[in-house]
Design a protein around this motif. Sequence first.
Motif, PDB file in Angstrom:
ATOM      1  N   LYS A 106       1.535   8.933  -8.216  1.00  0.00           N
ATOM      2  CA  LYS A 106       1.664   7.690  -7.438  1.00  0.00           C
ATOM      3  C   LYS A 106       2.501   6.665  -8.197  1.00  0.00           C
ATOM      4  O   LYS A 106       2.417   6.571  -9.419  1.00  0.00           O
ATOM      5  N   GLY A 112       1.401   2.359   0.503  1.00  0.00           N
ATOM      6  CA  GLY A 112       2.035   2.863   1.710  1.00  0.00           C
ATOM      7  C   GLY A 112       2.746   4.197   1.547  1.00  0.00           C
ATOM      8  O   GLY A 112       3.544   4.576   2.386  1.00  0.00           O
ATOM      9  N   GLU A 148      -3.459  10.949 -10.181  1.00  0.00           N
ATOM     10  CA  GLU A 148      -4.852  11.072  -9.738  1.00  0.00           C
ATOM     11  C   GLU A 148      -5.083  12.502  -9.290  1.00  0.00           C
ATOM     12  O   GLU A 148      -4.153  13.181  -8.850  1.00  0.00           O
ATOM     13  N   VAL A 151      -7.419  14.127  -3.497  1.00  0.00           N
ATOM     14  CA  VAL A 151      -8.580  14.276  -2.614  1.00  0.00           C
ATOM     15  C   VAL A 151      -8.090  14.970  -1.348  1.00  0.00           C
ATOM     16  O   VAL A 151      -7.171  14.480  -0.688  1.00  0.00           O
ATOM     17  N   PRO A 154      -8.855  13.577   3.173  1.00  0.00           N
ATOM     18  CA  PRO A 154      -9.767  12.417   3.158  1.00  0.00           C
ATOM     19  C   PRO A 154      -9.737  11.647   4.468  1.00  0.00           C
ATOM     20  O   PRO A 154      -8.877  11.891   5.322  1.00  0.00           O
ATOM     21  N   HIS A 156      -9.531   7.556   5.678  1.00  0.00           N
ATOM     22  CA  HIS A 156      -9.188   6.221   5.185  1.00  0.00           C
ATOM     23  C   HIS A 156     -10.209   5.261   5.782  1.00  0.00           C
ATOM     24  O   HIS A 156     -10.217   5.052   6.985  1.00  0.00           O
ATOM     25  N   GLN A 180      -3.061   8.169  11.119  1.00  0.00           N
ATOM     26  CA  GLN A 180      -1.793   7.586  10.697  1.00  0.00           C
ATOM     27  C   GLN A 180      -0.702   8.636  10.843  1.00  0.00           C
ATOM     28  O   GLN A 180      -0.962   9.826  10.791  1.00  0.00           O
ATOM     29  N   HIS A 183       2.239   7.348   7.128  1.00  0.00           N
ATOM     30  CA  HIS A 183       1.643   6.147   6.530  1.00  0.00           C
ATOM     31  C   HIS A 183       1.691   4.922   7.435  1.00  0.00           C
ATOM     32  O   HIS A 183       1.445   3.809   6.991  1.00  0.00           O
ATOM     33  N   GLU A 223      -9.468  -0.822   0.430  1.00  0.00           N
ATOM     34  CA  GLU A 223      -9.280   0.493   1.047  1.00  0.00           C
ATOM     35  C   GLU A 223      -9.914   1.577   0.188  1.00  0.00           C
ATOM     36  O   GLU A 223      -9.718   1.591  -1.037  1.00  0.00           O
ATOM     37  N   LEU A 225     -10.784   5.962  -0.055  1.00  0.00           N
ATOM     38  CA  LEU A 225     -10.710   7.338   0.442  1.00  0.00           C
ATOM     39  C   LEU A 225     -12.140   7.826   0.546  1.00  0.00           C
ATOM     40  O   LEU A 225     -12.936   7.597  -0.360  1.00  0.00           O
ATOM     41  N   MET A 235      -8.886   2.927  -3.281  1.00  0.00           N
ATOM     42  CA  MET A 235      -7.493   3.326  -3.107  1.00  0.00           C
ATOM     43  C   MET A 235      -6.570   2.144  -3.405  1.00  0.00           C
ATOM     44  O   MET A 235      -5.757   2.204  -4.313  1.00  0.00           O
ATOM     45  N   GLU A 236      -6.713   1.062  -2.642  1.00  0.00           N
ATOM     46  CA  GLU A 236      -5.872  -0.123  -2.838  1.00  0.00           C
ATOM     47  C   GLU A 236      -6.604  -1.334  -2.303  1.00  0.00           C
ATOM     48  O   GLU A 236      -7.527  -1.189  -1.499  1.00  0.00           O
ATOM     49  N   THR A 387      -7.113  12.234   7.767  1.00  0.00           N
ATOM     50  CA  THR A 387      -5.728  11.764   7.636  1.00  0.00           C
ATOM     51  C   THR A 387      -4.692  12.819   8.049  1.00  0.00           C
ATOM     52  O   THR A 387      -3.527  12.495   8.221  1.00  0.00           O
TER      53      THR A 387
HETATM   54  C1  MV4 Z   1      -4.575   9.610  -2.117  1.00  0.00           C
HETATM   55  C2  MV4 Z   1      -4.782  10.733  -1.289  1.00  0.00           C
HETATM   56  C3  MV4 Z   1      -5.484  11.789  -1.809  1.00  0.00           C
HETATM   57  N1  MV4 Z   1      -5.931  11.763  -3.089  1.00  0.00           N
HETATM   58  N2  MV4 Z   1      -5.050   9.629  -3.393  1.00  0.00           N
HETATM   59  C4  MV4 Z   1      -1.729   7.205   0.940  1.00  0.00           C
HETATM   60  C5  MV4 Z   1      -0.991   5.926   0.704  1.00  0.00           C
HETATM   61  C6  MV4 Z   1      -1.615   5.286  -0.461  1.00  0.00           C
HETATM   62  N3  MV4 Z   1      -2.340   4.138  -0.010  1.00  0.00           N
HETATM   63  C7  MV4 Z   1      -2.518   6.314  -1.059  1.00  0.00           C
HETATM   64  N4  MV4 Z   1      -2.604   7.413  -0.148  1.00  0.00           N
HETATM   65  C8  MV4 Z   1      -3.335   8.531  -0.462  1.00  0.00           C
HETATM   66  N5  MV4 Z   1      -3.880   8.546  -1.702  1.00  0.00           N
HETATM   67  C9  MV4 Z   1      -5.692  10.696  -3.849  1.00  0.00           C
HETATM   68  N6  MV4 Z   1      -6.131  10.702  -5.120  1.00  0.00           N
HETATM   69  C10 MV4 Z   1      -4.258  10.704   0.012  1.00  0.00           C
HETATM   70  C11 MV4 Z   1      -3.527   9.617   0.426  1.00  0.00           C
HETATM   71  C12 MV4 Z   1      -3.000   9.725   1.764  1.00  0.00           C
HETATM   72  C13 MV4 Z   1      -3.474   8.937   2.816  1.00  0.00           C
HETATM   73  C14 MV4 Z   1      -4.433   7.968   2.615  1.00  0.00           C
HETATM   74  C15 MV4 Z   1      -4.876   7.196   3.646  1.00  0.00           C
HETATM   75  C16 MV4 Z   1      -4.371   7.376   4.915  1.00  0.00           C
HETATM   76  C17 MV4 Z   1      -3.405   8.303   5.144  1.00  0.00           C
HETATM   77  C18 MV4 Z   1      -2.941   9.112   4.107  1.00  0.00           C
HETATM   78  C19 MV4 Z   1      -1.970  10.062   4.342  1.00  0.00           C
HETATM   79  C20 MV4 Z   1      -1.509  10.821   3.313  1.00  0.00           C
HETATM   80  C21 MV4 Z   1      -2.016  10.644   2.024  1.00  0.00           C
END
Ligand code: MV4
Length: 394
Positions: A106, A112, A148, A151, A154, A156, A180, A183, A223, A225, A235-236, A387
């Motif tokens: 990341k 996003g 990371e 996951v 997941p 959201h 989504q 994103h 936010e 996961l 997440m954020e 997701t």
């Molecule tokens: C993740 C993940 C799986 N594992 N982190 C998507 C954007 C950013 N905000 C972080 N995101 C993700 N982080 C880990 N460790 C999967 C996503 C992700 C996702 C998250 C929320 C909604 C839609 C998504 C689509 C693809 C990946």
Amino acid sequence: PAPAGKSYLVMSNVIAAAKTTGAQAIHPGYGFLSENAEFARACADNDLVWIGPAPECIERMGDKSRARDTMKACGVPTVPGSDGTIESVEEARAFAESVGWPVLIKASAGGGGKGMREVHDPADLEAQFTAAKTEAQAAFGNDDVYLEKLVLRPRHVEIQVLADTFGNFAALCERDCSIQRRHQKLLEEAPSPALDEVTRTSMCEAARRAVEAVGYRSAGTIEFLLDSDNKFYFMEMNTRVQVEHPVTEQITGVDIIKEQLRIAAGEPMRCASRAPFLPNGHAIEFRINAEDPDNDFRPSPGTITRFEAPTGPGVRIETYLTQGAKISPYYDSMVAKLIVWGSDREEALQRARRALDEFAVEGIPTTISFHKRVLDTAIFQAGEARTDFIDIAF
Ligand code: MV4
């Protein structure tokens, strides 16, 4: 001029507009400069009230790697990950071997999904590490990355928070934004069909720790996961009000924007005495975008020749459209939101179907037709969308 880079994104122009019109405060909305700490400071420097959190909070959460470390330090669950940024492929490999594959690279400046790369096969690590850094540099002018554990599939799920200058705090339950596409959220609902009361309470407590750790004031969103075992991970944090805030308003009865105004004016938030919140009924928001769902969701600016929005109990519309309106190609394609509320999810789904069928927008293609197809899927009806829903169902 129409281009945002010459208008809405020019801080001095926005400040000048506020001064010219005699505005006392600026609400930055959810696009443009809404998460720009420099603009928040420029407001203060020009004796304008910034309707949002302190610039230090915006900065601290804007750096995703730093935000992660802050959350970990205050006991908010995070996905197993690297402490701080990763400088080399060797360091990345050592980390991945220690937590196990697959991993996700990341961008620190990201969010996003930009500069994000999954690595399932150790042989791909070097190429993906380089690609993530290159993409991050191009998008943000900063190539810092961290790692990371990935996951898998997941959901959201995010918690809406409010905090004022008197030490009041409220967690306004959660929203499920799992549906989504690239994103971009397409629809959101509250409460999450996946959350039990124990997990909700625990997620709201985690959100409180996050807010207290950074001294956050105003509306914000944490936010998470949510994995298949109902374990959740930070997440954020979004340091602004979000597009989907109306679903939370519908199930809590709180006017989030009014609370932002009260907090920025130095008044106590009105809903403080009502915490902790339990969801009342169920709400779903459909984003109506000027996009062609049959053409890879290509933007479809143009003239609206007919506009008739649904009405009735449990139906809320947010829009600037009218018959004859012209949709500009210069801005975001979201042109309306349909929010439905029902006393339970079943009633919300029924009202959604009826309202989408009645919603007449002609002259351009929109995402209304796509939302009807989502409603027709067994996965969405069962509240089981993760997701990967769009990839699986369409
Ligand atoms: C993740 C993940 C799986 N594992 N982190 C998507 C954007 C950013 N905000 C972080 N995101 C993700 N982080 C880990 N460790 C999967 C996503 C992700 C996702 C998250 C929320 C909604 C839609 C998504 C689509 C693809 C990946």
